[in-house]
Structures are given as C-alpha cells and as structure tokens.
Design a protein around this motif. Structure first.
Motif, PDB file in Angstrom:
ATOM      1  N   TRP A  64      -5.462   9.691  -2.921  1.00 29.70           N
ATOM      2  CA  TRP A  64      -6.076  10.389  -4.059  1.00 29.70           C
ATOM      3  C   TRP A  64      -7.581  10.156  -4.169  1.00 29.70           C
ATOM      4  O   TRP A  64      -8.271  10.876  -4.879  1.00 29.70           O
ATOM      5  CB  TRP A  64      -5.439   9.931  -5.372  1.00 29.70           C
ATOM      6  CG  TRP A  64      -3.993  10.230  -5.512  1.00 29.70           C
ATOM      7  CD1 TRP A  64      -3.171  10.882  -4.623  1.00 29.70           C
ATOM      8  CD2 TRP A  64      -3.174   9.888  -6.634  1.00 29.70           C
ATOM      9  NE1 TRP A  64      -1.900  10.958  -5.115  1.00 29.70           N
ATOM     10  CE2 TRP A  64      -1.867  10.361  -6.347  1.00 29.70           C
ATOM     11  CE3 TRP A  64      -3.397   9.230  -7.836  1.00 29.70           C
ATOM     12  CZ2 TRP A  64      -0.796  10.191  -7.240  1.00 29.70           C
ATOM     13  CZ3 TRP A  64      -2.343   9.058  -8.719  1.00 29.70           C
ATOM     14  CH2 TRP A  64      -1.059   9.543  -8.420  1.00 29.70           C
ATOM     15  N   GLY A  65      -8.088   9.112  -3.528  1.00 28.16           N
ATOM     16  CA  GLY A  65      -9.510   8.810  -3.646  1.00 28.16           C
ATOM     17  C   GLY A  65      -9.868   8.010  -4.882  1.00 28.16           C
ATOM     18  O   GLY A  65     -11.036   7.916  -5.252  1.00 28.16           O
ATOM     19  N   TRP A  66      -8.853   7.394  -5.507  1.00 26.29           N
ATOM     20  CA  TRP A  66      -9.106   6.554  -6.687  1.00 26.29           C
ATOM     21  C   TRP A  66      -9.507   5.150  -6.253  1.00 26.29           C
ATOM     22  O   TRP A  66      -8.938   4.585  -5.317  1.00 26.29           O
ATOM     23  CB  TRP A  66      -7.851   6.447  -7.546  1.00 26.29           C
ATOM     24  CG  TRP A  66      -7.467   7.689  -8.276  1.00 26.29           C
ATOM     25  CD1 TRP A  66      -7.720   8.973  -7.912  1.00 26.29           C
ATOM     26  CD2 TRP A  66      -6.734   7.750  -9.501  1.00 26.29           C
ATOM     27  NE1 TRP A  66      -7.183   9.844  -8.827  1.00 26.29           N
ATOM     28  CE2 TRP A  66      -6.571   9.123  -9.816  1.00 26.29           C
ATOM     29  CE3 TRP A  66      -6.193   6.788 -10.345  1.00 26.29           C
ATOM     30  CZ2 TRP A  66      -5.886   9.550 -10.960  1.00 26.29           C
ATOM     31  CZ3 TRP A  66      -5.510   7.220 -11.486  1.00 26.29           C
ATOM     32  CH2 TRP A  66      -5.374   8.572 -11.786  1.00 26.29           C
ATOM     33  N   ILE A  67     -10.461   4.583  -6.947  1.00 25.48           N
ATOM     34  CA  ILE A  67     -10.852   3.185  -6.766  1.00 25.48           C
ATOM     35  C   ILE A  67     -10.643   2.533  -8.125  1.00 25.48           C
ATOM     36  O   ILE A  67     -11.521   2.539  -8.986  1.00 25.48           O
ATOM     37  CB  ILE A  67     -12.316   3.066  -6.293  1.00 25.48           C
ATOM     38  CG1 ILE A  67     -12.484   3.796  -4.949  1.00 25.48           C
ATOM     39  CG2 ILE A  67     -12.741   1.604  -6.173  1.00 25.48           C
ATOM     40  CD1 ILE A  67     -13.917   3.900  -4.479  1.00 25.48           C
ATOM     41  N   GLU A  82     -13.622  -7.420  -7.098  1.00 29.68           N
ATOM     42  CA  GLU A  82     -14.530  -7.603  -5.966  1.00 29.68           C
ATOM     43  C   GLU A  82     -14.699  -6.295  -5.191  1.00 29.68           C
ATOM     44  O   GLU A  82     -15.804  -5.936  -4.773  1.00 29.68           O
ATOM     45  CB  GLU A  82     -14.004  -8.692  -5.019  1.00 29.68           C
ATOM     46  CG  GLU A  82     -14.902  -8.883  -3.807  1.00 29.68           C
ATOM     47  CD  GLU A  82     -14.335  -9.846  -2.768  1.00 29.68           C
ATOM     48  OE1 GLU A  82     -14.988 -10.014  -1.712  1.00 29.68           O
ATOM     49  OE2 GLU A  82     -13.258 -10.429  -2.993  1.00 29.68           O
ATOM     50  N   ALA A  83     -13.591  -5.569  -4.984  1.00 30.39           N
ATOM     51  CA  ALA A  83     -13.658  -4.310  -4.234  1.00 30.39           C
ATOM     52  C   ALA A  83     -14.584  -3.306  -4.907  1.00 30.39           C
ATOM     53  O   ALA A  83     -15.325  -2.578  -4.228  1.00 30.39           O
ATOM     54  CB  ALA A  83     -12.260  -3.722  -4.075  1.00 30.39           C
ATOM     55  N   GLU A  89     -21.865  -1.662  -2.716  1.00 35.20           N
ATOM     56  CA  GLU A  89     -22.703  -2.181  -1.633  1.00 35.20           C
ATOM     57  C   GLU A  89     -22.559  -1.318  -0.381  1.00 35.20           C
ATOM     58  O   GLU A  89     -23.541  -1.030   0.315  1.00 35.20           O
ATOM     59  CB  GLU A  89     -22.321  -3.632  -1.326  1.00 35.20           C
ATOM     60  CG  GLU A  89     -22.646  -4.601  -2.447  1.00 35.20           C
ATOM     61  CD  GLU A  89     -22.208  -6.029  -2.122  1.00 35.20           C
ATOM     62  OE1 GLU A  89     -21.700  -6.249  -0.998  1.00 35.20           O
ATOM     63  OE2 GLU A  89     -22.375  -6.912  -2.981  1.00 35.20           O
ATOM     64  N   ILE A  90     -21.339  -0.911  -0.085  1.00 29.62           N
ATOM     65  CA  ILE A  90     -21.086  -0.079   1.088  1.00 29.62           C
ATOM     66  C   ILE A  90     -21.794   1.271   0.952  1.00 29.62           C
ATOM     67  O   ILE A  90     -22.414   1.767   1.903  1.00 29.62           O
ATOM     68  CB  ILE A  90     -19.568   0.113   1.285  1.00 29.62           C
ATOM     69  CG1 ILE A  90     -18.937  -1.191   1.782  1.00 29.62           C
ATOM     70  CG2 ILE A  90     -19.274   1.254   2.254  1.00 29.62           C
ATOM     71  CD1 ILE A  90     -17.419  -1.197   1.729  1.00 29.62           C
ATOM     72  N   ALA A 409     -12.251  -5.209  -0.139  1.00 32.29           N
ATOM     73  CA  ALA A 409     -12.051  -6.624  -0.488  1.00 32.29           C
ATOM     74  C   ALA A 409     -11.021  -7.270   0.429  1.00 32.29           C
ATOM     75  O   ALA A 409     -11.210  -8.409   0.877  1.00 32.29           O
ATOM     76  CB  ALA A 409     -11.625  -6.757  -1.950  1.00 32.29           C
ATOM     77  N   PHE A 410      -9.934  -6.566   0.738  1.00 36.08           N
ATOM     78  CA  PHE A 410      -8.973  -7.143   1.660  1.00 36.08           C
ATOM     79  C   PHE A 410      -9.569  -7.240   3.074  1.00 36.08           C
ATOM     80  O   PHE A 410      -9.239  -8.153   3.827  1.00 36.08           O
ATOM     81  CB  PHE A 410      -7.669  -6.348   1.669  1.00 36.08           C
ATOM     82  CG  PHE A 410      -6.679  -6.825   0.638  1.00 36.08           C
ATOM     83  CD1 PHE A 410      -6.379  -8.174   0.506  1.00 36.08           C
ATOM     84  CD2 PHE A 410      -6.036  -5.928  -0.211  1.00 36.08           C
ATOM     85  CE1 PHE A 410      -5.472  -8.623  -0.448  1.00 36.08           C
ATOM     86  CE2 PHE A 410      -5.121  -6.358  -1.159  1.00 36.08           C
ATOM     87  CZ  PHE A 410      -4.844  -7.715  -1.280  1.00 36.08           C
TER      88      PHE A 410
END
Length: 447
Positions: A64-67, A82-83, A89-90, A409-410
């Motif tokens: 879905w593109g959810w963060i 953290e992600a 940053e990415i 993060a993982f």
C-alpha cells in the motif's frame, strides 16, 4: 510502467558478475534485503544481494505504500519510530523523489467497541514515543470532507507517512550500490555451503560465493529455502489485491482504513485502494504442516482469511513445489522468478465501488490498474528476526504485510546483528525459538 509493480517486464538494472567472495550475502532484494545491504555498505563492508528476479519485484513494490507507526505490535513500535526517521534520511540521501510525504494515517472506528480497542492500544503505545491521537466525529469530518459514512471516532497518527514503493526500493538499491554493495538480479540462491557446521558460502545458479555470513530476507520464499537447510519456520503466504485509480481530485493527502476499505493518495494524482482485512490463503502442504501452530490465530479470528482450495503451481506452498534439492539442482526459485498472482477481479470492482460511494463528489472512479501480492505471514502476526541455529545464518522475514514501512530499521538492525554491533532494540519478541520452545504465542494486534 509508471506506478505499477516491478515485474520481469522490467529489464534488469543490476547485471554484474557474481563476486567470488563477500563480507555478507543477502538472499532477496526486497526492502529488507536492500536496506540491509545499504547499511552494511555504509559500514565499509562489501555486501552482495542475490535476487532470483528483480529488485522489489514482489511484495516490496506491491504494498500500500504506508509507513505507519499506529496499530503496530508494541515490540515493533520503537523500531518503527526509528524507521520513520530513517526514511527521511534515505529520501535526502538518494537524491531521487520517492514520493515520501508526512501525511498522517487514520483508522476509522464504526462502533464504540472498535474505538475502545484503539484507545487501549494508544494507552500502551503512547509511552513508546508515538504521537497518535483519537479523533472525534467532528474532527473526522473536518479531515475527510464529503465522506458519506459517519464514524464514532478514529485513531490518527500525524507523523505517519506514505511513499511510492516501486520508486523507493529501487532508489535505495542504487544508493546501496553507490556505497559499495553489489546486487545481482536473475540469480537465485540454491543452498548454503558449510565447513565444520558453519556457513562458508552460498551456492547460486551463477556459481558459489564465499562468505561467512548469510541473511535470508526472501519474503514469501524464505521458509522454503530455510526448510531445505533444516531450519523450520511456520510461515505461509496470503494474497492481497490492490487497485490503482486514475487521477481524481484530492479528497485527502494521507491514508485511511475502515469499512472494509483502505485508501491513500498517490504522487500521480490517483489513489491506491485495497480491501482492508481481506486476504486469501491458498491451501497447500504447509497449511496442514503448520496447522497446530496457527491454531491460536484461527481460534481468535476463524474467518479473517478466505481459503482457496489449491495453491497454484510453482507457488512456495504449491502441491508440486519441490522441497528438497542440492546445490547443483534447478530450484523452485529459478522456475518462478517473480511471484505475480492475479488480482481478485470481483474484489477489484467491489473496492472501486466502495471508494466511489464513500466520496460521491469524485464522480465516476476509474480503475487504471490492479494487481496482487503474496504477503509472508506468521502465526502470531509478527516477524522472525534472529540468528538461525546455523552459525553464520540470520533471518529477517514474516513481515505480515508491514515490511515496507519498517524495512529501513530492520535493515539497519540486520547490518548490526551480523557484524556484532548494537542492534539497539529488544528483539526477544521476534526470536525464532518461540515456535519450538513451548512459549505461548501472543498474537499481534489486528489493526
């Protein structure tokens, strides 16, 4: 094709020769594998990613593109916080537009009972650093003007984000290569090589690469590879159907979930839609093999999945899929480069109609494309992130449809895990041994 999941129709971007040796070899070029390579390379190491098909060819470009932080298992929340930071940053580091937007995500509650579940989660999650809030009906109406359905409340997290998966993961892959990683597409992993019981290399279809560290991040294919190595993970795959609309007026910049419908704004002016809570399980041998392990989940929500009578040919849990092979054999991974299930056509029309009815001011909503992906699922709805009972082998799989958002993060965690660094989080919840040490499985939140 812009906006569409990556497939074998995409020419391979990473076609280099397989190196003779690597500091770490990663199996799988989804978001977890690519992020692991990115952070390993930024440590000055030489990671190699082998991918049987294309970078982000499966669930990593089909989600879905959810963060999102909201609704997560409590053990995942610090990692997801953290992600969120790492995605920002990415987005700056890759120097490409990946569609990252801080937009907020919302879960609607149709009943007071559903709202109480959200309130209970929030009470436990707030001390872990989330900025989630409960919205009143009036606040919902203000955020979603013109919506025909009313809700008693909602869970909303302002700092949650969205991005375009088919842009973000390949962009991160290019950044990883620029930092020193090697990615080899059209290169299936076949088997581990071992010396005195520990990993000494990986056999691939293009040859052997010497290494003392291997990370399995193969999504739906992880358990099949690991079983051939004597490592058992009770992981199954479920189909999820996704719809992409054509460009329509903006009714909300973020994403929302409720009334059997999930939607989020896209960078191309359309919306990504899905039937929330609807997954299809294709019944194969592993369904029977792992039945007892999945029993708590089945008892909790016996009808949460829709069951199909036979897993299709070539799928990880297909009835004819080979489950034992040697390094010189052609494996199931080479026979199916990209797991590309057909979407549920009936569900596509249902999703479109629900969205159109929810926002009638949009007029006729057209389906531009639809697709499906296979989600790697575990019995307790949380991943396996651990060292395997084979020295030099590590596992990061079973993201249960939540992997895109938490992926960076993982990936950072795996980079530190295999190099002896500080992983920075309590990973006890994600240990592999929980399925075999007699522990009572605790189901993650069904949010």
């Amino acid at each position: 094709m812009a906006g569409f999941p990556i497939s074998m129709g995409n020419a391979p971007e990473f076609e280099g020769a397989l190196p003779e040796a690597a500091d770490v070899v990663i199996i799988g070029a989804g978001v977890i594998g690519i992020a692991s390579a990115y952070y390993l390379a930024n440590k000055g190491l030489k990671p190699v990613v082998v991918e049987k098909g294309r970078v982000a060819g499966e669930q990593s470009s089909r989600n879905w593109g959810w963060i999102r932080q909201q609704g997560r298992d409590l053990a995942e929340i610090p990692i997801m916080v953290e992600a969120n930071r790492l995605w920002k940053e990415i987005a700056e580091a890759v120097d490409e537009d990946i569609g990252l937007n801080v937009c907020g995500l919302t879960y609607f509650a149709e009943t007071q009972e559903a709202l109480a579940v959200y309130e209970d989660w929030l009470e436990q999650a707030r001390p872990l650093g989330v900025d989630s809030v409960i919205l009143s009906p009036a606040e919902i109406e203000a955020k979603f003007p013109g919506m025909t359905k009313s809700y008693v409340g909602a869970l909303h997290t302002p700092s949650d984000m969205r991005a375009e998966p088919f842009l973000a993961v390949p962009a991160l892959a290019r950044a990883a290569v620029a930092a020193g990683a090697v990615i080899v597409e059209d290169c299936a992993a076949r088997a581990l090589e071992r010396e005195n019981g520990r990993v000494s290399g990986l056999v691939t279809e293009k040859g052997i690469i010497r290494t003392q560290e291997v990370i399995v991040a193969g999504g739906s294919w992880s358990s099949l590879f690991l079983r051939n190595e004597g490592v058992n993970i009770p992981q199954l795959s479920v189909r999820a159907t996704v719809v992409q609309t054509g460009a329509v007026p903006d009714i909300h910049q973020g994403g929302a979930n409720g009334s059997k419908l999930a939607f989020r704004r896209r960078e191309d002016g359309g919306y990504t839609l899905a039937a929330s809570g609807f997954h299809e399980t294709f019944v194969g041998p592993d369904c029977f093999r792992h039945f007892r392990t999945y029993l708590p989940q089945l008892m909790e929500a016996p009808f949460s999945h829709n069951y199909r009578p036979m897993s299709p040919k070539g799928y990880p849990d297909g009835w004819g899929t080979r489950r034992r092979w040697r390094g010189g054999d052609v494996t199931p991974f080479e026979k199916m480069r990209i797991l590309d299930p057909a979407p549920n056509a009936r569900k596509v029309e249902e999703i479109r109609a629900r969205f159109e009815a929810l926002f009638p001011a949009l007029g006729k909503v057209e389906v531009e494309r639809s697709w499906a992906g296979m989600i790697d699922a575990t019995p307790d709805v949380v991943p396996v992130v651990d060292r395997a009972p084979v020295e030099g082998l590590s596992i990061c799989t079973g993201m249960c449809g939540h992997g895109f958002g938490i992926g960076p993060a993982f990936g950072r965690i795996m980079a530190d895990m295999v190099t002896g660094g500080d992983v920075g989080h309590d990973l006890h919840r994600f240990r592999l041994s929980r399925y075999s040490d007699g522990s009572k499985l605790i189901l993650g939140p069904d949010l």
